[in-house]
Write a protein that holds these residues in place. Structure first.
Motif, PDB file in Angstrom:
ATOM      1  N   VAL A  87       0.835  -1.201   0.000  1.00  0.00           N
ATOM      2  CA  VAL A  87       0.000   0.000   0.000  1.00  0.00           C
ATOM      3  C   VAL A  87       0.870   1.250   0.000  1.00  0.00           C
ATOM      4  O   VAL A  87       0.544   2.255  -0.663  1.00  0.00           O
ATOM      5  CB  VAL A  87      -0.959  -0.015   1.214  1.00  0.00           C
ATOM      6  N   GLY A  88       2.016   1.185   0.706  1.00  0.00           N
ATOM      7  CA  GLY A  88       2.947   2.313   0.674  1.00  0.00           C
ATOM      8  C   GLY A  88       3.481   2.562  -0.730  1.00  0.00           C
ATOM      9  O   GLY A  88       3.652   3.710  -1.157  1.00  0.00           O
ATOM     10  N   GLN A  89       3.731   1.487  -1.471  1.00  0.00           N
ATOM     11  CA  GLN A  89       4.182   1.643  -2.854  1.00  0.00           C
ATOM     12  C   GLN A  89       3.077   2.247  -3.722  1.00  0.00           C
ATOM     13  O   GLN A  89       3.346   3.074  -4.605  1.00  0.00           O
ATOM     14  CB  GLN A  89       4.614   0.283  -3.416  1.00  0.00           C
ATOM     15  N   PHE A  90       1.845   1.847  -3.489  1.00  0.00           N
ATOM     16  CA  PHE A  90       0.742   2.443  -4.234  1.00  0.00           C
ATOM     17  C   PHE A  90       0.617   3.938  -3.926  1.00  0.00           C
ATOM     18  O   PHE A  90       0.345   4.745  -4.824  1.00  0.00           O
ATOM     19  CB  PHE A  90      -0.574   1.730  -3.896  1.00  0.00           C
ATOM     20  N   ILE A  91       0.795   4.310  -2.665  1.00  0.00           N
ATOM     21  CA  ILE A  91       0.702   5.725  -2.295  1.00  0.00           C
ATOM     22  C   ILE A  91       1.821   6.521  -2.963  1.00  0.00           C
ATOM     23  O   ILE A  91       1.597   7.610  -3.520  1.00  0.00           O
ATOM     24  CB  ILE A  91       0.735   5.878  -0.766  1.00  0.00           C
ATOM     25  N   ALA A  92       3.048   5.983  -2.914  1.00  0.00           N
ATOM     26  CA  ALA A  92       4.175   6.671  -3.554  1.00  0.00           C
ATOM     27  C   ALA A  92       3.950   6.816  -5.056  1.00  0.00           C
ATOM     28  O   ALA A  92       4.250   7.865  -5.647  1.00  0.00           O
ATOM     29  CB  ALA A  92       5.473   5.913  -3.270  1.00  0.00           C
TER      30      ALA A  92
END
Length: 451
Positions: free
Chosen positions: A243-248
């Motif tokens: 999810v952090g990668q999606f946000i970035a």
């Protein structure tokens, strides 16, 4: 009915002779005379109180009525009549429905109906409906039907990768307040999918922002994802990092504001949410140093250029030669997600053997192909196609590698012994013809060309 009779009598006057053919018999005449003696007389249901002249006139009218009834019943029973051109036909002699008869037929072939003119004298006419515009109204999508409707659309997108089709389908739905649920649903499905499908999901979110979704919808959706992380971790342990990668990636694609992550400072109590935001911050810092976030998961084989696939295959083979870890090489080959392109892997592996020096590379490539063949990562068809491609290009390879034919024969024989290929594929291996010549100073001794 009396009016019709009078009209018919005026058009067809009845003479005195016609009365002789009257249907009334002697008994009927006598009965009529007897009835005339009464105060009220009745002829064909008509009660008469006048003189004999009126009785005579009533009889003529009654006779005309019966004659009309008789002719009409006769024609309807027979069904034959003269058409306009004098021929005897059925009914009026005209085709049924004007030639456009039949069940389920709307009209003649090629007939174009004009615009129907509104009759203002119609009792149902409403002047307020003259300028009405009728449109198809799609009811808002309810929450209970949201997942049943949108989930198949996202799953089909993972197969074809066409964002325009998804935009059209979602635009045709009246999402209403459920618009902010689309990104969270797509990301939740991508967490359990492959890396290439996560890349497709990021591309889809970028294309949906604007035509279907607004930036506020994106922010609300990612807020919901961060709140659902404790539940998502149960099915996908790496959900916080993903999810952090999606946000970035969303921040990099400008569908989330750069201040979105900063808005959570000092307000995060969940460890999973904190880990996800930290992952996004690290990736954004690395992107300033040159890391590309737009391809952080990789692209599926169907979406990736062939030149890029060839480079990754060569890099995979070189890493294997250095490490010797066949399991890692197998995992990397699976992650490429190009089972239809595995023949390129076989081709590049054999060419690497032909261009190498020494037995180490030959032995390691044989072990790798044996392992991939035994685990069915590379199918028999892909293996055969890879070998056949080398057979076709061996003449060109031999220009740069003079010993290519000799090395290829050794490699093919050992591959057959290890069970990598069958005897038919081994027999197809090309052999360069031996050039024989007689030297004048050797006394006629035949010499073979050395390699």
């Amino acid at each position: 009915m009396a009016t019709d009779c009078e009209a018919w009598l005026n058009a067809n006057p009845i003479e005195a002779d016609d009365l002789s053919d009257s249907f009334l018999s002697g008994e009927e005449d006598n009965a009529g005379l007897v009835v005339n003696k009464n105060i009220k007389n009745e002829i064909n249901g008509n009660w008469l109180t006048s003189s004999s002249n009126s009785i005579h006139e009533a009889r003529l009218k009654a006779k005309a009525k019966r004659r009309l009834r008789k002719n009409s019943s006769r024609d309807s029973g027979r069904g034959d009549s003269l058409s306009d051109n004098g021929e005897v036909g059925k009914g009026r002699g005209l085709p049924k429905k004007g030639g456009a008869g039949g069940k389920g037929v709307w009209g003649r072939s090629g007939e174009v109906y004009g615009r129907e003119v509104v009759d203002q004298r119609d009792p149902n006419y409403d002047e307020a409906q003259e300028n009405c515009v009728y449109e198809t109204v799609v009811p808002p999508l309810e929450e209970k039907d949201f997942q049943k409707t949108v989930t198949p659309i996202v799953q089909e997108y993972f197969e074809h990768g066409d964002t325009n089709e998804v935009v059209e389908l979602l635009a045709g739905l009246n999402l209403g307040p459920m618009r902010s649920e689309v990104p969270s649903l797509a990301v939740s499905l991508a967490l359990e999918a492959k890396a290439s499908q996560r890349e497709l999901t990021s591309t889809l979110l970028a294309d949906l922002c604007g035509p279907v979704l607004s930036p506020s919808d994106m922010e609300n959706s990612f807020d919901k994802l961060l709140q659902q992380l404790p539940d998502l971790v149960l099915d996908t342990p790496g959900a916080p990092q993903l999810v952090g990668q999606f946000i970035a990636r969303a921040v990099s694609d400008n569908i989330l504001s750069k201040s979105y992550i900063e808005g959570f400072k000092g307000r995060v109590d969940c460890q999973y949410t904190r880990a996800s935001l930290d992952r996004a911050v690290v990736l954004l810092k690395m992107s300033r140093g040159g890391l590309r976030i737009d391809n952080q998961w990789g692209t599926g084989g169907g979406q990736r250029p062939v030149i890029q696939l060839i480079k990754e295959v060569n890099l995979l083979l070189k890493e294997y030669i250095l490490s010797g870890d066949s399991k890692e090489a197998e995992r990397c080959l699976r992650d490429l997600e190009v089972p239809h392109f595995h023949h390129e892997f076989v081709y590049e592996a054999i060419v690497l053997v032909l261009e190498s020096k020494g037995e180490k590379t030959l032995r390691m490539v044989l072990q790798l192909l044996k392992s991939l063949s035994a685990s069915s990562v590379i199918t028999v068809d892909q293996m055969r196609r890879g070998f056949e491609r080398v057979y076709m290009d061996i003449a060109e390879i031999n220009i740069d590698v003079p010993r290519a034919y000799y090395i290829l024969e050794q490699f093919v024989d050992k591959s057959f012994v290890m069970g990598i290929i069958d005897v038919k594929l081994r027999d197809l291996c090309p052999c360069r013809g031996r050039k024989r010549f007689v030297s004048e100073g050797d006394g006629g001794v035949v010499k073979h060309e050395s390699y």
